[in-house]
Write an enzyme that holds these catalytic residues in place. Structure first.
Site, PDB file in Angstrom:
ATOM      1  N   ASP A 241       0.763  -1.122   0.066  1.00 13.27           N
ATOM      2  CA  ASP A 241      -0.003   0.040   0.079  1.00 13.27           C
ATOM      3  C   ASP A 241       0.757   1.143  -0.123  1.00 13.27           C
ATOM      4  OD1 ASP A 241      -2.305   1.809   1.041  1.00 13.27           O
ATOM      5  OD2 ASP A 241      -3.249  -0.001   0.572  1.00 13.27           O
ATOM      6  N   ASP A 242       0.302   2.464   0.613  1.00  8.42           N
ATOM      7  CA  ASP A 242       0.948   3.708   0.390  1.00  8.42           C
ATOM      8  C   ASP A 242       2.443   3.511   0.826  1.00  8.42           C
ATOM      9  OD1 ASP A 242       1.145   6.221   0.562  1.00  8.42           O
ATOM     10  OD2 ASP A 242      -0.404   6.931   1.544  1.00  8.42           O
TER      11      ASP A 242
ATOM     12  N   ARG B 118      -5.648  16.260   3.344  1.00 10.55           N
ATOM     13  CA  ARG B 118      -4.713  15.285   3.965  1.00 10.55           C
ATOM     14  C   ARG B 118      -3.138  15.797   3.371  1.00 10.55           C
ATOM     15  NH1 ARG B 118      -3.367   9.122   2.344  1.00 10.55           N
ATOM     16  NH2 ARG B 118      -2.917   8.406   4.580  1.00 10.55           N
TER      17      ARG B 118
ATOM     18  N   TRP C 271      -6.186   1.746  -7.024  1.00 14.70           N
ATOM     19  CA  TRP C 271      -6.130   3.019  -7.352  1.00 14.70           C
ATOM     20  C   TRP C 271      -6.875   4.072  -6.364  1.00 14.70           C
ATOM     21  CZ3 TRP C 271      -6.027   4.409 -13.188  1.00 14.70           C
ATOM     22  CH2 TRP C 271      -6.461   5.803 -13.411  1.00 14.70           C
ATOM     23  N   ASP C 272      -6.088   4.643  -5.623  1.00 12.23           N
ATOM     24  CA  ASP C 272      -6.815   5.453  -4.529  1.00 12.23           C
ATOM     25  C   ASP C 272      -6.978   7.205  -4.991  1.00 12.23           C
ATOM     26  OD1 ASP C 272      -7.816   6.064  -1.880  1.00 12.23           O
ATOM     27  OD2 ASP C 272      -6.094   5.044  -0.966  1.00 12.23           O
TER      28      ASP C 272
ATOM     29  N   ASN D  75      -7.719  10.557  -2.433  1.00 17.58           N
ATOM     30  CA  ASN D  75      -7.731  10.640  -0.846  1.00 17.58           C
ATOM     31  C   ASN D  75      -7.987  12.069  -0.595  1.00 17.58           C
ATOM     32  OD1 ASN D  75      -7.498   8.335   0.553  1.00 17.58           O
ATOM     33  ND2 ASN D  75      -5.423   8.136   0.072  1.00 17.58           N
TER      34      ASN D  75
ATOM     35  N   CYS E  39     -10.678   2.880  -5.168  1.00 14.11           N
ATOM     36  CA  CYS E  39     -10.724   3.207  -3.702  1.00 14.11           C
ATOM     37  C   CYS E  39     -10.587   4.719  -3.971  1.00 14.11           C
ATOM     38  CB  CYS E  39      -9.340   2.693  -3.404  1.00 14.11           C
ATOM     39  SG  CYS E  39      -9.118   3.128  -1.405  1.00 14.11           S
TER      40      CYS E  39
ATOM     41  N   ASP F 227     -13.185   2.420   4.430  1.00 17.77           N
ATOM     42  CA  ASP F 227     -11.562   2.378   5.239  1.00 17.77           C
ATOM     43  C   ASP F 227     -12.027   1.888   6.628  1.00 17.77           C
ATOM     44  OD1 ASP F 227      -9.580   3.138   3.923  1.00 17.77           O
ATOM     45  OD2 ASP F 227      -9.523   5.065   4.256  1.00 17.77           O
TER      46      ASP F 227
END
Ligand code: GLA
Length: 728
Positions: free
Chosen positions: A365-366, A442, A476-477, A479, A525, A547
């Protein structure tokens, strides 16, 4: 033929599965809606057209008062010429005039279903779909509207959309364009929609219609956690299994608006489409604009009937991924396991445990790119953070592949951090208003996806990573939501095109990646389920649902999501406890039961599992392999509603041939010395007997459905059980 035209009565009838939709060209050459509901065999439907002379209802000079469009149900409602309800479209010409009065010109019916340029669209083979195109023309401005209706053989689904073409000699501006107007002659309906928040997506709300307009939508640039581009209208008394309900889902992932209006005569007008707020589109002479597609359904069998129609339609005619009918790999995602705190060794340790437990893919992930050790930097710098992953991804992925695991990777393509090489090089690639203070989310900003060079950059940098190692999945996020929506390259008078062009750019990037990597599994996502919509499902077969990975919270989230979207699309993982979002502890078994109802995986540090948990993982993995075909391809039966029954939630998935089913039960709230619950099952063959695969007990299908199944008496909050039954 699923689409018929009675040329004497001038009535169109569309038969979709066991439903029919009818409208007519009335004598003034307007399209008047007649009917949507269970299948009709007759075309004898003119009597449903009820023009009435009413006060304060304008009509075109030279016509009779009953020609007023304000008093009848329309197929696509015009603006400024006597229909005062919410319009389907508003077009402004160079003189500033906005009234429009399109009339029927012609139509054609043909086999197959056209796509939508640059937009998601349902599809079907020529032999299984038929399309009706109707051309309407506003003589004054020369603007033409093409209404598309496509019907799929055997599906209770109609796909509608609209194309606007400027056939005049001067520019016009589209101020509003709805994807469809859906009017009802009878206004006794309730408005059902899905609302929520980050970590609390798609809760169900249902309200009586008021006189006036009720609307929901998104102005956030993405379809959003807050509202979903879906609505339903239910007759009073409609419940899970009974009653008539109409549903509409928009294939669009940006700003949308749903309007439901009950008017003075109790007629109901609905619109669904791109949100007209801060939207405008310049249409040069000869140019065309395609509004996104919407899928409609109606059921006389309550919410379940509506959901089954959507699930079948989406699975068969919208999801086109190579993975559509394939079993998805069981994954372990490191996000809640390590957050940013990982290195190659840690990942390999997780992978080793994963391999030993039968998990099939590790998703990183990230935090693997730029110099990202927290969320303040590096978005846009899609190259490997070598300090964490020395030698790049290739070595790591090779090691992971050697263990028998696939490898997947997280991206957040549409975003950019101020602290990034990309920003230092291209500060004007950000959506912003020069000179005005930016809004951050964010810590990050949003890339101007309306620009080709931005899409090209992302395509090239993502391809470079995908080509550098054997990467078989991406998450594919996205945020944050959009603010200061303005593009450095758009002229002032076209800035209102940017939000829609953003969505088109995001779709274009998906399209290009899928063209190049047709077997790539992409999971959508957006801070969990902030872009869980039918538009995305054209590009990705699954979306991270929320989430919030707490199993008890997920009961509501997955229930609400399932009203429209099939289980095969819902990303669901077993995560650690106490849960990171709610601090609640739920038994490991229950977390598995809830996650097994979606695309299954884990989101925790496998290295920290106890032996008992490891044994449970092995059992869950085995269950997934034994039962996923039922979840992915079967029919969902929601036996209780977690919004109205706080004590326990029960649902079933049944194979289409009714030979097997899964029954899942979660007791959210234990009642001391409480009742023994029994639920009546559904969707079974009454003539067959079903055997519990674990205990060998046998039950008659008829008894299970009429008398019910006795749920076990469980002692603590959050406990649950899952049963598999096979017809004998
Ligand atoms: C979002 C996603 C999470 C995780 C984080 C990483 O919140 O929904 O699953 O990927 O981003 O920053």
């Amino acid at each position: 033929m699923p689409i018929s035209f009675d040329s004497e009565r001038k009535i169109f009838k569309l038969d979709a599965g066991d439903t029919s939709y009818a409208f007519m060209i009335e004598k003034h050459n307007y399209l008047s809606h007649l009917y949507y509901g269970p299948e009709l065999s007759t075309m004898d439907l003119e009597y449903l057209y009820r023009p009435t002379v009413r006060g304060f209802a304008p009509y075109p000079e030279g016509m009779q008062p009953e020609a007023s469009r304000d008093v009848t149900a329309q197929e696509y409602s015009a603006f400024g010429t006597g229909d005062y309800r919410t319009p389907g479209f508003i077009i402004r010409d160079l003189k500033g005039y906005t009234a429009t009065d399109p009339h029927y010109v012609s139509h054609k019916i043909y086999a197959g279903k056209p796509g939508k340029p640059g937009l998601p669209a349902t599809f079907g083979k020529e032999a299984e779909t038929q399309t009706l195109e109707i051309l309407l023309r506003d003589e004054f401005s020369g603007v033409e509207f093409t209404l598309y209706y496509s019907v799929f053989e055997g599906e209770n689904i109609i796909a509608r959309s609209v194309k606007v073409a400027n056939c005049g000699s001067e520019k016009v501006y589209i101020e509003k364009v709805s994807s469809c107007t859906l009017d009802f002659w009878d206004g006794d309906l309730e408005f059902l929609h899905l609302w929520g928040s980050h970590c609390r997506e798609r809760w169900v709300e249902r309200e009586k219609l008021i006189h006036g307009v009720q609307s929901v939508g998104s102005m956030r640039g993405l379809s959003s956690h807050q509202h979903n581009p879906f609505f339903a209208l239910a007759e009073p008394g409609t419940d899970e299994t009974h009653g008539r309900i109409y549903g509409a889902a928009l294939l669009y992932s940006g700003n949308f608006l749903i309007e439901v209006e009950k008017d003075q005569f109790e007629l109901v007008r609905t619109q669904i489409g791109i949100n007209p707020e801060n939207f405008e589109w310049e249409l040069a002479p000869g140019a065309e604009f395609h509004a996104p597609e919407v899928i409609l359904t109606v059921s006389d069998k309550g919410l379940r009937g509506m959901s089954h129609n959507f699930h079948n339609g989406i699975r068969n005619h919208l999801i086109r991924s190579w993975w559509k009918d394939r079993k998805r790999p069981i994954l372990v995602n490191n996000w809640e396991g390590t957050y940013f705190n990982f290195n190659a060794e840690k990942l390999l340790n997780i992978a080793r445990d994963a391999a030993a437990l039968g998990i099939e893919m590790l998703v990183l992930d990230d935090g693997w790119f730029g110099h990202r050790n927290d969320d303040s930097n590096s978005l846009g710098d899609w190259f490997v953070f070598e300090e964490k992953l020395p030698g790049g991804l290739n070595n790591l992925v090779k090691e992971i592949n050697k263990l028998g695991l696939k490898f997947g990777l997280w991206f957040e393509p549409e975003m950019i951090s101020k602290d990034s090489e990309l920003y230092r090089k291209h500060p004007d690639w950000v959506l912003e208003i020069p000179g005005r203070t930016r809004s951050l989310g964010r810590w990050q900003m949003v890339l101007d996806m309306s620009r080709d060079e931005v899409v090209d950059y992302l395509f090239d940098s993502i391809c470079a990573i995908l080509d550098s190692a054997n990467i078989e999945y991406i998450k594919w996020d996205a945020n944050r939501h959009l603010t200061e929506v303005a593009s450095a390259v758009m002229p002032p008078e076209r800035q209102k095109e940017v939000s829609h062009r953003y969505v088109l750019g995001m779709y274009r990037l998906h399209e290009r990646l899928l063209e190049r990597y047709p077997k790539l599994l992409i999971e959508g996502c957006s801070g969990g389920g902030g872009r869980f919509d039918a538009g995305m499902l054209y590009y990705v077969p699954q979306i991270w649902t929320s989430d919030d990975s707490d199993a008890i919270e997920r009961l509501k989230i997955q229930y609400g999501t399932s009203l429209v979207y099939p289980c095969s699309t819902m990303g669901a993982h077993v995560s650690d406890c106490p849960n990171h979002q709610t601090a609640r502890s739920t038994p490991f078994e229950t977390r598995g039961i809830v996650a097994l109802s979606g695309t299954f995986g884990y989101e925790l540090d496998l290295n920290k599992m106890t032996q008992e948990e490891r044994d449970l993982i092995k059992k869950q993995v085995a269950d997934y392999h034994k039962y996923n075909h039922i979840v992915a391809n079967g029919d969902l039966y929601r036996l209780t509603d977690p919004f109205t029954e706080p004590r326990y939630t029960v649902w079933m998935q049944v194979t289409k041939d009714k030979s097997e089913f899964l029954l899942s039960y979660v007791q959210s709230r234990m009642i001391p010395h409480g009742p023994l619950y029994s639920v009546r099952l559904d969707g079974l063959d009454p003539a067959r007997r079903y055997r519990n695969s674990e205990t060998g007990e046998e039950f008659s299908g008829e008894a299970l459905m009429k008398a019910g199944f006795m749920l076990p008496h469980l002692f603590t909050d959050g406990t649950g059980a899952i049963y598999h039954f096979q017809a004998v």
